[in-house]
Design a protein around this motif. Structure first.
Motif, short mmCIF file in Angstrom:
data_model
loop_
_atom_site.label_atom_id
_atom_site.label_comp_id
_atom_site.label_asym_id
_atom_site.label_seq_id
_atom_site.Cartn_x
_atom_site.Cartn_y
_atom_site.Cartn_z
N ILE A 1 0.69 -1.11 -0.04
CA ILE A 1 -0.01 0.08 -0.18
C ILE A 1 0.91 1.24 0.05
N ILE A 2 0.66 2.23 -1.11
CA ILE A 2 1.28 3.44 -0.96
C ILE A 2 0.22 4.48 -1.17
N GLU A 3 0.01 5.18 0.15
CA GLU A 3 -0.85 6.30 0.02
C GLU A 3 -0.67 7.52 -0.47
N ASP A 4 -1.67 8.09 -1.29
CA ASP A 4 -1.07 9.40 -1.88
C ASP A 4 -1.67 10.33 -1.04
N CYS A 5 -0.94 10.89 0.14
CA CYS A 5 -1.40 11.72 1.00
C CYS A 5 -1.26 13.38 0.50
N ALA A 6 -1.18 13.71 -0.64
CA ALA A 6 -0.71 15.04 -1.13
C ALA A 6 -1.79 16.22 -0.82
N GLN A 7 -2.95 15.65 -0.29
CA GLN A 7 -3.99 16.47 -0.11
C GLN A 7 -4.38 16.27 1.42
N ALA A 8 -3.69 15.34 2.18
CA ALA A 8 -3.86 15.18 3.40
C ALA A 8 -3.03 15.04 4.43
N HIS A 9 -2.06 16.28 4.48
CA HIS A 9 -1.31 16.34 5.80
C HIS A 9 -2.16 16.42 7.01
N LEU A 10 -1.35 15.75 8.04
CA LEU A 10 -2.23 15.57 9.45
C LEU A 10 -3.47 14.71 9.47
N ALA A 11 -3.86 14.30 8.15
CA ALA A 11 -5.24 13.46 8.42
C ALA A 11 -4.88 12.26 9.02
N SER A 12 -5.84 11.43 9.64
CA SER A 12 -5.81 10.18 10.33
C SER A 12 -7.19 9.20 10.06
N PHE A 13 -6.71 8.08 10.21
CA PHE A 13 -8.04 7.24 10.03
C PHE A 13 -7.91 6.26 11.50
N LYS A 14 -9.02 6.49 11.99
CA LYS A 14 -9.11 5.69 13.51
C LYS A 14 -7.71 5.84 14.37
N GLY A 15 -7.54 7.16 14.38
CA GLY A 15 -6.34 7.70 15.27
C GLY A 15 -5.10 7.27 14.67
N GLN A 16 -4.90 6.61 13.44
CA GLN A 16 -3.44 6.36 12.81
C GLN A 16 -3.28 7.25 11.59
N ALA A 17 -2.26 8.12 11.60
CA ALA A 17 -1.81 9.06 10.52
C ALA A 17 -2.02 8.27 9.07
N VAL A 18 -2.44 9.18 8.40
CA VAL A 18 -2.51 8.53 6.61
C VAL A 18 -1.13 8.42 6.42
N GLY A 19 -0.82 7.23 5.45
CA GLY A 19 0.39 7.11 4.96
C GLY A 19 1.17 6.20 5.65
N THR A 20 0.74 5.67 6.82
CA THR A 20 1.34 4.77 7.64
C THR A 20 0.78 3.55 7.62
N PHE A 21 -0.05 3.27 6.98
CA PHE A 21 -0.90 1.70 6.84
C PHE A 21 -0.18 0.68 6.11
N GLY A 22 0.44 1.30 5.26
CA GLY A 22 1.30 0.08 4.42
C GLY A 22 2.83 0.36 4.28
N GLU A 23 3.29 0.36 3.26
CA GLU A 23 4.75 0.34 3.29
C GLU A 23 5.10 1.91 3.13
N ALA A 24 4.28 2.62 2.47
CA ALA A 24 4.87 4.05 2.02
C ALA A 24 3.66 5.01 2.10
#
Ligand SMILES: *Cc1c(COP(=O)(O)O)cnc(C)c1O
Length: 363
Positions: free
Chosen positions: A154-177
């Motif tokens: 999983i590579i999350e594109d967080c270009a529009q999502a600085h500081l966003a989170s899903f169930k308390g976990q920062a976006v971009g940290t769910f998979g590899e990058a």
């Protein structure tokens, strides 16, 4: 009253002296690449976003390319993403020589639809790129489940999502990058181009760092052919100043969005946010019928709006060779005719919002 779609001036005015000082420091020290500002910015950004590993890079597009390359994704591999994203997401896939596989979005959240992802996974699939579009986190439970079942990155594109989170976990940290853009208009914006790739291990961070900087281990020792995707010290210095304020600016976006929600959500279809997510409202998007007419009247009233995005990627001239056609992704196609992004930025006032709301309701 004139209401810009995005107001970069007010933010600049509020931090002008700090910014000038930070740029002057770089000029005085003449350490223009890989200097102390970059190291410090990397540490500060990781901390404020809630990630452990990662490196600054040249822009948000290369941030995705670097993630793909560092995971050895290339020719013969397939990478899945949503058709309703910014063009850069698929350019990165093409750049590493992998096959772009598009899917439709969910009708309520406009995020990549996990059910459709499941349908196109095959033995060549290597990765999924969920895009947290508009700063609204995707369903990372469903995506992680699919990735685990099929052994996908999983590579999350967080270009529009600085500081966003899903169930308390920062976006971009769910998979590899995860990748970020600091294009000037993004929630955290440089005064030029810059980006960031975060990742889940020190080993991958090392690989990323080498892909950013000529595949090098030591000066003039290169382990593989890579390229130059570095962030520069002046952008790092600017971003370092802005990183101090990003939590506060994000909170202001969230408050402005809540106010729009309270006045607009029973009159217009607004994007659904999943439970227990922190959305960061890079954009505030509603659906309207007769968009051309609405845009015209808002413009006459002095209100600037945007459309994100008017043409789904599978219908772009650049994507002809992918073989998709009109009708393939009906949710993205239909919504692309109705989506309207109304002004939102941290400094927007209640008075400005009321003016937007009043004009929208009048139409
Ligand atoms: C802005 C953006 C990018 C690309 O970032 P650049 O810094 O402009 O290269 C990638 N993906 C999405 C979703 C974006 O909004």
């Amino acid at each position: 009253m004139k209401i810009p779609f995005l107001d970069l001036e007010q933010q600049y005015e509020s931090i002008k002296s700090e910014i000038k000082e930070s740029i002057n420091n770089v000029l005085d020290n003449r350490n223009f690449i890989n200097g102390p500002e970059t190291k410090s910015f990397e540490k500060n950004f990781l901390e404020v976003h809630g990630a452990k590993y990662g490196k600054g890079c040249s822009n948000g597009t290369s941030a995705i390319t670097i993630a793909l390359r560092s995971l050895n994704i290339g020719p013969g591999d397939e990478v899945i993403t949503a058709t309703n994203t910014f063009f850069a997401t698929i350019e990165a896939i093409a750049e590493v020589g992998a096959k772009i596989v598009l899917v439709d979005c969910d009708a309520d959240t406009y995020s990549i639809c996990p059910k459709h992802v499941q349908e196109v996974v095959n033995e060549k699939t290597k990765a999924i790129i969920p895009v947290h579009l508009y700063g609204n986190p995707c369903d990372m439970d469903a995506i992680t489940k699919i990735a685990n079942e099929h052994n996908l990155y999983i590579i999350e594109d967080c270009a529009q999502a600085h500081l966003a989170s899903f169930k308390g976990q920062a976006v971009g940290t769910f998979g590899e990058a995860g990748s970020f853009s600091f294009y000037p208009g993004k929630n955290l914006g440089a005064y030029g181009d810059a980006g960031f790739t975060i990742c889940n291990s020190p080993e991958l961070e090392k690989k990323i760092s080498m892909h950013i900087n000529h595949g090098r281990t030591l000066k003039y020792e290169h382990e593989f052919l890579a390229g130059n995707y570095r962030i520069d010290e002046i952008q790092s210095a600017i971003l370092n100043v802005k990183t101090k304020y990003i939590a506060e600016w994000t909170q202001k976006r969230i408050e402005a969005a809540k106010y729009y929600d309270s006045k607009l959500s029973d009159k217009f279809k607004v994007i659904k946010r999943l439970d227990d997510v922190k959305a960061v409202y890079h954009l505030y998007v509603i659906e309207v019928e007769n968009r051309d007419k609405v845009l015209k009247s808002l413009k006459e009233a002095g209100i600037s709006c945007g459309i994100h995005y008017p043409i789904p990627l599978h219908l772009q001239p650049a994507c002809k060779q992918l073989g998709y056609k009109l009708g393939d992704f009906p949710v993205a196609e239909e919504s692309s005719k109705r989506l309207l992004s109304i002004p939102i930025f941290p400094e927007i006032t209640r008075e400005q919002q009321d003016f937007v709301i009043e004009n929208l309701l009048k139409i």
